[in-house]
Design an enzyme around this catalytic site. Sequence first.
Site, PDB file in Angstrom:
ATOM      1  N   LYS A  44       0.940  -1.036   0.162  1.00 45.08           N
ATOM      2  CA  LYS A  44       0.202   0.056  -0.004  1.00 45.08           C
ATOM      3  C   LYS A  44       0.901   1.216   0.060  1.00 45.08           C
ATOM      4  O   LYS A  44       0.345   2.246   0.355  1.00 45.08           O
ATOM      5  CB  LYS A  44      -0.796  -0.055   1.219  1.00 45.08           C
ATOM      6  CG  LYS A  44      -1.825  -0.963   1.262  1.00 45.08           C
ATOM      7  CD  LYS A  44      -2.912  -0.796   2.457  1.00 45.08           C
ATOM      8  CE  LYS A  44      -3.527  -2.049   2.710  1.00 45.08           C
ATOM      9  NZ  LYS A  44      -4.556  -1.818   3.882  1.00 45.08           N
ATOM     10  N   SER A 133      -4.780  11.853  11.389  1.00 45.91           N
ATOM     11  CA  SER A 133      -3.942  12.002   9.999  1.00 45.91           C
ATOM     12  C   SER A 133      -5.140  12.049   8.822  1.00 45.91           C
ATOM     13  O   SER A 133      -4.970  12.661   7.769  1.00 45.91           O
ATOM     14  CB  SER A 133      -3.068  10.777   9.772  1.00 45.91           C
ATOM     15  OG  SER A 133      -2.025  11.118  10.737  1.00 45.91           O
TER      16      SER A 133
END
Length: 163
Positions: A44, A133
């Site tokens: 990823k 985040s």
Amino acid sequence: MSAVRRCICPGSYDPVTLGHLDIVERATGLYDEVVVGVLYNPAKADSGMFSIDERVRLVEESVAHLPGVTVGAYSDGLLVDLCTRLEIGAVVKGLRSGTDFAYELPMALMNKHLTGIETVFLPGNPAFEHVSSSLVKEVWRLGGYGLDLVPEPVARALRARGA
């Protein structure tokens, strides 16, 4: 002579926020050495806002004022195996809410079961309870501001990218 007390503050840090820094700063008061582990899944790696190298650099710049803090990127294996390899005795995690606790507790118990490593939960500063985040990235991508929720190195990097 007593052993060095070492912990890790693991996370993706994409990007590092003031909430993250609050936990790292407080961990320095509890441990001799704090490793900020920028953890990622190589499969990823391209899906983040910042590359792994950028994340490490931004965290390093953000914690430069803190003695005893090192930063590294790690992708191989279980967190407990990393802790064993680096001779780390505890995982430090920040909790913003009961939802965080419900998510983190099973992992902490599994880590304890696998290797005996302890997880220390620190309640997050209420001023950053709403900060994550992913939320910072979403607000930024949609043209919102939010730069007051990240350390200056991250704010500079976001400004350089434009909205």
